[in-house]
Design a protein around this motif. Structure first.
Motif, PDB file in Angstrom:
ATOM      1  N   GLU A  46       4.212   9.352  10.451  1.00  0.00           N
ATOM      2  CA  GLU A  46       3.158   9.284  11.468  1.00  0.00           C
ATOM      3  C   GLU A  46       2.464   7.921  11.504  1.00  0.00           C
ATOM      4  O   GLU A  46       1.706   7.639  12.429  1.00  0.00           O
ATOM      5  CB  GLU A  46       2.136  10.389  11.225  1.00  0.00           C
ATOM      6  N   LEU A  47       2.701   7.085  10.504  1.00  0.00           N
ATOM      7  CA  LEU A  47       2.038   5.783  10.438  1.00  0.00           C
ATOM      8  C   LEU A  47       2.810   4.665  11.137  1.00  0.00           C
ATOM      9  O   LEU A  47       2.269   3.578  11.329  1.00  0.00           O
ATOM     10  CB  LEU A  47       1.807   5.391   8.977  1.00  0.00           C
ATOM     11  N   VAL A  48       4.049   4.915  11.519  1.00  0.00           N
ATOM     12  CA  VAL A  48       4.852   3.865  12.151  1.00  0.00           C
ATOM     13  C   VAL A  48       4.172   3.408  13.443  1.00  0.00           C
ATOM     14  O   VAL A  48       3.801   4.215  14.287  1.00  0.00           O
ATOM     15  CB  VAL A  48       6.292   4.353  12.425  1.00  0.00           C
ATOM     16  N   GLY A  49       3.974   2.093  13.549  1.00  0.00           N
ATOM     17  CA  GLY A  49       3.306   1.513  14.710  1.00  0.00           C
ATOM     18  C   GLY A  49       1.793   1.431  14.570  1.00  0.00           C
ATOM     19  O   GLY A  49       1.135   0.882  15.446  1.00  0.00           O
ATOM     20  N   ARG A  50       1.260   1.918  13.482  1.00  0.00           N
ATOM     21  CA  ARG A  50      -0.193   1.901  13.284  1.00  0.00           C
ATOM     22  C   ARG A  50      -0.605   0.818  12.305  1.00  0.00           C
ATOM     23  O   ARG A  50       0.150   0.424  11.426  1.00  0.00           O
ATOM     24  CB  ARG A  50      -0.673   3.249  12.755  1.00  0.00           C
ATOM     25  N   THR A  51      -1.851   0.374  12.453  1.00  0.00           N
ATOM     26  CA  THR A  51      -2.434  -0.569  11.509  1.00  0.00           C
ATOM     27  C   THR A  51      -3.070   0.214  10.375  1.00  0.00           C
ATOM     28  O   THR A  51      -3.811   1.179  10.618  1.00  0.00           O
ATOM     29  CB  THR A  51      -3.481  -1.456  12.201  1.00  0.00           C
ATOM     30  N   VAL A  52      -2.760  -0.183   9.154  1.00  0.00           N
ATOM     31  CA  VAL A  52      -3.265   0.504   7.969  1.00  0.00           C
ATOM     32  C   VAL A  52      -3.880  -0.522   7.022  1.00  0.00           C
ATOM     33  O   VAL A  52      -3.622  -1.717   7.128  1.00  0.00           O
ATOM     34  CB  VAL A  52      -2.141   1.275   7.233  1.00  0.00           C
ATOM     35  N   THR A  53      -4.692  -0.040   6.113  1.00  0.00           N
ATOM     36  CA  THR A  53      -5.201  -0.871   5.031  1.00  0.00           C
ATOM     37  C   THR A  53      -4.220  -0.775   3.878  1.00  0.00           C
ATOM     38  O   THR A  53      -3.872   0.321   3.450  1.00  0.00           O
ATOM     39  CB  THR A  53      -6.598  -0.401   4.590  1.00  0.00           C
ATOM     40  N   ILE A  54      -3.764  -1.925   3.413  1.00  0.00           N
ATOM     41  CA  ILE A  54      -2.800  -1.993   2.318  1.00  0.00           C
ATOM     42  C   ILE A  54      -3.519  -2.529   1.088  1.00  0.00           C
ATOM     43  O   ILE A  54      -4.310  -3.473   1.182  1.00  0.00           O
ATOM     44  CB  ILE A  54      -1.628  -2.934   2.660  1.00  0.00           C
ATOM     45  N   GLU A  55      -3.219  -1.927  -0.040  1.00  0.00           N
ATOM     46  CA  GLU A  55      -3.775  -2.405  -1.294  1.00  0.00           C
ATOM     47  C   GLU A  55      -2.683  -2.375  -2.355  1.00  0.00           C
ATOM     48  O   GLU A  55      -2.085  -1.337  -2.597  1.00  0.00           O
ATOM     49  CB  GLU A  55      -4.946  -1.511  -1.700  1.00  0.00           C
ATOM     50  N   TYR A  56      -2.392  -3.531  -2.924  1.00  0.00           N
ATOM     51  CA  TYR A  56      -1.507  -3.622  -4.084  1.00  0.00           C
ATOM     52  C   TYR A  56      -2.420  -3.747  -5.293  1.00  0.00           C
ATOM     53  O   TYR A  56      -3.305  -4.606  -5.313  1.00  0.00           O
ATOM     54  CB  TYR A  56      -0.612  -4.857  -4.006  1.00  0.00           C
ATOM     55  N   THR A  57      -2.221  -2.901  -6.279  1.00  0.00           N
ATOM     56  CA  THR A  57      -3.109  -2.922  -7.424  1.00  0.00           C
ATOM     57  C   THR A  57      -2.392  -2.505  -8.699  1.00  0.00           C
ATOM     58  O   THR A  57      -1.403  -1.776  -8.647  1.00  0.00           O
ATOM     59  CB  THR A  57      -4.332  -2.008  -7.168  1.00  0.00           C
ATOM     60  N   THR A  58      -2.895  -2.986  -9.808  1.00  0.00           N
ATOM     61  CA  THR A  58      -2.422  -2.479 -11.090  1.00  0.00           C
ATOM     62  C   THR A  58      -3.080  -1.124 -11.313  1.00  0.00           C
ATOM     63  O   THR A  58      -4.192  -0.882 -10.849  1.00  0.00           O
ATOM     64  CB  THR A  58      -2.760  -3.451 -12.232  1.00  0.00           C
ATOM     65  N   THR A  59      -2.371  -0.247 -12.013  1.00  0.00           N
ATOM     66  CA  THR A  59      -2.842   1.133 -12.154  1.00  0.00           C
ATOM     67  C   THR A  59      -2.700   1.630 -13.587  1.00  0.00           C
ATOM     68  O   THR A  59      -2.024   1.032 -14.416  1.00  0.00           O
ATOM     69  CB  THR A  59      -2.046   2.074 -11.232  1.00  0.00           C
ATOM     70  N   GLN A  60      -3.305   2.779 -13.804  1.00  0.00           N
ATOM     71  CA  GLN A  60      -3.218   3.490 -15.084  1.00  0.00           C
ATOM     72  C   GLN A  60      -3.501   4.958 -14.803  1.00  0.00           C
ATOM     73  O   GLN A  60      -3.726   5.351 -13.669  1.00  0.00           O
ATOM     74  CB  GLN A  60      -4.240   2.938 -16.083  1.00  0.00           C
ATOM     75  N   GLY A  61      -3.498   5.779 -15.825  1.00  0.00           N
ATOM     76  CA  GLY A  61      -3.935   7.166 -15.715  1.00  0.00           C
ATOM     77  C   GLY A  61      -2.894   8.119 -15.161  1.00  0.00           C
ATOM     78  O   GLY A  61      -1.712   7.804 -15.072  1.00  0.00           O
ATOM     79  N   THR A  62      -3.370   9.298 -14.760  1.00  0.00           N
ATOM     80  CA  THR A  62      -2.522  10.364 -14.261  1.00  0.00           C
ATOM     81  C   THR A  62      -1.726   9.885 -13.060  1.00  0.00           C
ATOM     82  O   THR A  62      -2.300   9.394 -12.089  1.00  0.00           O
ATOM     83  CB  THR A  62      -3.368  11.595 -13.875  1.00  0.00           C
ATOM     84  N   LYS A  63      -0.419  10.017 -13.128  1.00  0.00           N
ATOM     85  CA  LYS A  63       0.505   9.576 -12.079  1.00  0.00           C
ATOM     86  C   LYS A  63       0.318   8.096 -11.731  1.00  0.00           C
ATOM     87  O   LYS A  63       0.678   7.657 -10.652  1.00  0.00           O
ATOM     88  CB  LYS A  63       0.378  10.434 -10.819  1.00  0.00           C
ATOM     89  N   ASN A  64      -0.277   7.326 -12.654  1.00  0.00           N
ATOM     90  CA  ASN A  64      -0.540   5.900 -12.410  1.00  0.00           C
ATOM     91  C   ASN A  64      -1.269   5.689 -11.087  1.00  0.00           C
ATOM     92  O   ASN A  64      -0.912   4.814 -10.304  1.00  0.00           O
ATOM     93  CB  ASN A  64       0.755   5.079 -12.447  1.00  0.00           C
ATOM     94  N   ARG A  65      -2.311   6.458 -10.858  1.00  0.00           N
ATOM     95  CA  ARG A  65      -3.042   6.342  -9.595  1.00  0.00           C
ATOM     96  C   ARG A  65      -4.502   5.945  -9.757  1.00  0.00           C
ATOM     97  O   ARG A  65      -5.274   6.039  -8.813  1.00  0.00           O
ATOM     98  CB  ARG A  65      -2.944   7.657  -8.816  1.00  0.00           C
ATOM     99  N   GLU A  66      -4.871   5.473 -10.934  1.00  0.00           N
ATOM    100  CA  GLU A  66      -6.219   4.944 -11.128  1.00  0.00           C
ATOM    101  C   GLU A  66      -6.126   3.422 -11.095  1.00  0.00           C
ATOM    102  O   GLU A  66      -5.468   2.822 -11.943  1.00  0.00           O
ATOM    103  CB  GLU A  66      -6.787   5.378 -12.478  1.00  0.00           C
ATOM    104  N   ALA A  67      -6.770   2.815 -10.133  1.00  0.00           N
ATOM    105  CA  ALA A  67      -6.718   1.354 -10.011  1.00  0.00           C
ATOM    106  C   ALA A  67      -7.444   0.703 -11.174  1.00  0.00           C
ATOM    107  O   ALA A  67      -8.464   1.204 -11.642  1.00  0.00           O
ATOM    108  CB  ALA A  67      -7.348   0.924  -8.698  1.00  0.00           C
TER     109      ALA A  67
END
Length: 138
Positions: free
Chosen positions: A78-99
């Protein structure tokens, strides 16, 4: 400190790519040849006329209704063609989803491509690509 691949993630609109297997970030300087007839050697003269960035992420296609914090492949369509906010970050924690605060790049991008691949007897995968629009900040 060496960053392991599983600890460098991409988020689109505050959701990490669920079941991600890889991500890429590409930053480039756009060059223009500024050589003239006055140049007497064989070398071109280049000048920077702008910068650009793009990225992509790959993952496994899964259906996990309990994972409301991850962006899944079928939701990403559903995001194809849309503008999104992108964030590349180092992570840790559960499922490596804590920035973490070690590395973070942020910008706006247009999702310009999404492909789903489902080969016989193999895990279904997807690839999402986006083109930066404006600055990528650290």
């Amino acid at each position: 400190m060496v960053i392991k691949g599983q600890n460098f993630r991409v988020r689109l609109n505050d959701l990490y790519i669920a079941a991600a297997t890889s991500c890429q970030l590409h930053i480039a300087a756009n060059l223009e040849d500024s050589s003239t007839k006055d140049n007497t050697d064989d070398w071109q003269n280049q000048e920077v006329i702008g910068k650009s960035w793009d990225g992509s992420a790959e993952g496994l296609v899964l259906i996990d209704a309990a994972d409301t914090a991850g962006l899944q492949a079928f939701d990403a369509t559903e995001l194809v063609g849309r503008t999104v906010t992108i964030e590349y970050t180092t992570t840790q924690g559960t499922k490596n989803r804590e920035a973490t605060t070690a590395v973070k790049y942020t910008g706006s991008a247009i999702v310009n491509d999404l492909s789903l691949t489902a080969q016989n007897r193999q895990n279904a995968t997807y690839n999402i690509q986006f083109q930066g629009t404006g600055a990528l900040t650290r």
